[in-house]
Design an enzyme around this catalytic site. Structure first.
Site, PDB file in Angstrom:
ATOM      1  N   ARG A 241      25.275 -90.770  57.967  1.00 24.01           N
ATOM      2  CA  ARG A 241      26.380 -91.692  58.242  1.00 24.01           C
ATOM      3  C   ARG A 241      25.897 -92.901  59.043  1.00 24.01           C
ATOM      4  O   ARG A 241      26.410 -94.014  58.883  1.00 24.01           O
ATOM      5  CB  ARG A 241      27.502 -90.967  58.978  1.00 24.01           C
ATOM      6  CG  ARG A 241      28.300 -90.038  58.075  1.00 24.01           C
ATOM      7  CD  ARG A 241      29.243 -89.141  58.883  1.00 24.01           C
ATOM      8  NE  ARG A 241      30.153 -89.893  59.714  1.00 24.01           N
ATOM      9  CZ  ARG A 241      31.309 -90.418  59.304  1.00 24.01           C
ATOM     10  NH1 ARG A 241      31.684 -90.256  58.044  1.00 24.01           N
ATOM     11  NH2 ARG A 241      32.097 -91.085  60.122  1.00 24.01           N
TER      12      ARG A 241
ATOM     13  N   CYS B 171      42.700 -89.961  63.635  1.00 21.29           N
ATOM     14  CA  CYS B 171      43.537 -90.078  62.437  1.00 21.29           C
ATOM     15  C   CYS B 171      44.186 -88.717  62.163  1.00 21.29           C
ATOM     16  O   CYS B 171      44.121 -88.188  61.061  1.00 21.29           O
ATOM     17  CB  CYS B 171      42.731 -90.567  61.230  1.00 21.29           C
ATOM     18  SG  CYS B 171      41.297 -89.558  60.811  1.00 21.29           S
TER      19      CYS B 171
END
Length: 546
Positions: free
Chosen positions: A138, A231
């Site tokens: 990532r 989130c």
């Protein structure tokens, strides 16, 4: 959408009469957004040239909804880094954190780069952005997105928050912690994550988040601000994490966040688990309770975003400020709270012991990967004077500098050479060798024998006006897409138009390197030979042919 029943039960207790509207939102199509890169183009200019159906997103200065038929990921402007494709609600954290040019900013959990690129845009090339992600793969995606955006003042790291905390005590003006979470707010976007959801995952994420926020606080200077976001909807990962932070860090205070239409205040009553058993009494019992030195009513300053209230997915935000010592210190408070290291070390040990075997296995694998990256990123070899002059010669011939280093000297100003690779470094973060990193500053290119090959990152970071060898295509020119696909293109017609103006400069350009642009915005490099452009666009960035 088939959602876990336990998740639905929790959401019904959380939302009560709004629950049917929340459930109905999963049957509606998702909204798509793009965020303009104000490092390269103003929002007004982008709206003038963009061939999309754009509607402003109310809670951002530079975000827009677009229509599915626009397909912005296939447009050359996307490859020029003029915008980032991002879920609309996810634009909020970097928008809320008040970053100004010249500050030192940390994005602690930065991949894939949506929030980091916006923080970099706010810095406008001044100051320092440390962008970190614990995942090696990532972190590579993060680096690419920063390079596409033309960011020159980033330090991209791949390590744990605890290692960064040990290296950077009180070092940052602003910190963004978009914490790893159970992702409940993105179930409409990611059905696989919904199917993998469990209450144990929620609790494991909450333990990690509590560890991370204490370490983040230790890296924040007095007077600095931190934005915590997730989130997800779960109180364990939201209000309860902020309550935990305030209990352990009395110098931190919650600040109000500007409310857009549809946003909800945080829920003070969710600071403990009583909400699950007494949903009908949520608001009345604990809304104003003072706990361990802070008022739980302050948790209303947090923001919750629900998909049935706005055109976006689920999010949670909390903006905090680290007060100056004279604002909160009482007698003997230093002996109680000032030793950050012992606070997060003790909590880290306790939390780590509670982690699952799978989490410990991932941590061990991550350490091995970090060691490999650190070794490759920091390797150096002796640099010769000839290599230095090769780099300077290319830069001085290709670009117009306001104050270029004198040719033939060792004065490189902000240019550093590590082995055969050249970098532009504005600010050195002052790290030790224990911090694995992928990039420090802007990668300029590589010296190969007696020549210099510029990098893709350099092309994305320069201005067309400053470059002396430019081939500028219109976005509708088919050759742009051929170039982005890695093909060779013919450019005789473009050379004839600019022949007289470019003649003298082209003669001085070793290898006839050209900056390839679309409507005045760089895409990459090409090498000119007899009217043919040899493609030098980064192979890993190429457009897939349809």
């Amino acid at each position: 959408m088939d959602l876990p029943q336990e998740f639905l039960n929790r959401m019904e207790a959380l939302l009560r009469e709004e629950f049917p509207f929340f459930l109905d939102s999963y049957e509606r199509p998702r909204h798509s957004g793009l965020r303009v890169n104000t490092l390269k183009i103003s929002t007004e200019e982008f709206m003038r040239i963009a061939p999309f159906h754009l509607t402003p997103i109310p809670w951002t200065d530079n975000g827009f909804f677009y229509e599915k038929e626009d397909a912005p990921s296939r447009h050359p402007f996307y490859y020029a880094g003029l915008y980032y494709l991002q879920e609309p609600s996810a634009m909020t954290p970097a928008q809320v954190l008040p970053v100004t040019p010249g500050e030192h900013v940390l994005d602690l959990c930065a991949a894939p780069g949506g929030k980091a690129t916006e923080l970099a845009s706010k810095l406008q090339g001044k100051g320092l952005l440390v962008a970190n992600d614990i995942s090696a793969s990532r972190a590579k995606a993060l680096l690419k997105n920063l390079e596409v955006f033309g960011v020159t003042n980033s330090f991209v790291t791949n390590t744990t928050s605890s290692k960064l905390a040990a290296q950077f005590p009180g070092a940052f003006d602003k910190i963004l912690v978009d914490a790893p979470c159970s992702g409940e707010g993105m179930f409409r976007k990611d059905i696989a994550n919904a199917r993998a959801w469990s209450l144990s995952k929620v609790k494991e994420c909450a333990r990690t988040q509590k560890e991370i926020v204490l370490q983040a606080v230790s890296m924040l200077r007095p007077g600095g601000m931190m934005l915590y976001s997730t989130c997800t909807f779960s109180p364990e990962e939201n209000e309860q994490v902020i309550a935990y932070l305030l209990e352990n860090c009395p110098e931190m205070e919650l600040l109000p966040i500007p409310m857009a239409d549809g946003f909800c205040n945080g829920r003070p009553e969710l600071a403990n688990d009583s909400w699950k058993d007494a949903a009908d009494q949520l608001q009345s019992e604990s809304g104003n309770k003072r706990t361990s030195g802070y008022n739980t009513a302050d948790l209303a300053r947090c923001v919750r975003i629900f998909p049935h209230r706005v055109s976006g997915e689920g999010h949670f935000l909390a903006l905090l400020r680290k007060r100056m010592p004279d604002e909160y210190m009482e007698e003997n408070i230093q002996t109680k709270f000032a030793d950050y290291e012992s606070i997060f070390r003790n909590n880290s040990n306790n939390l780590t012991n509670q982690k699952s075997p799978q989490a410990r296995k991932r941590k061990k694998k991550s350490r091995q990967t970090q060691t490999a990256i650190s070794s490759s990123a920091s390797s150096t070899a002796p640099v010769t004077k000839a290599e230095r002059e090769t780099v300077l010669s290319f830069l001085q011939n290709m670009f117009q500098f306001e104050s270029a280093p004198e040719k033939g000297t060792d004065s490189l100003n902000n240019i550093e050479l590590h082995g055969s690779q050249a970098y532009y470094v504005q600010e050195t973060p002052g790290i030790n060798k224990g911090i694995p990193f992928l990039r420090n500053g802007l990668y300029l290119g590589e010296v190969k024998k007696d020549r210099f090959e510029p990098s893709q990152a350099l092309a994305m970071a320069v201005s067309t006006k400053s470059c002396t060898a430019v081939l500028d295509f219109d976005s509708q020119d088919e050759r742009v897409r051929r170039y982005l696909c890695g093909e060779t293109v013919e450019v005789d017609d473009m050379l004839s138009k600019a022949k007289e103006a470019k003649e003298a400069k082209e003669a001085s350009q070793k290898g006839n390197w050209q900056l390839i642009c679309v409507n005045g915005y760089p895409l990459g490099w090409g090498k000119l030979l007899n009217g043919t452009l040899k493609n030098k666009y980064h192979p890993g960035w190429r457009m897939r042919q349809m």
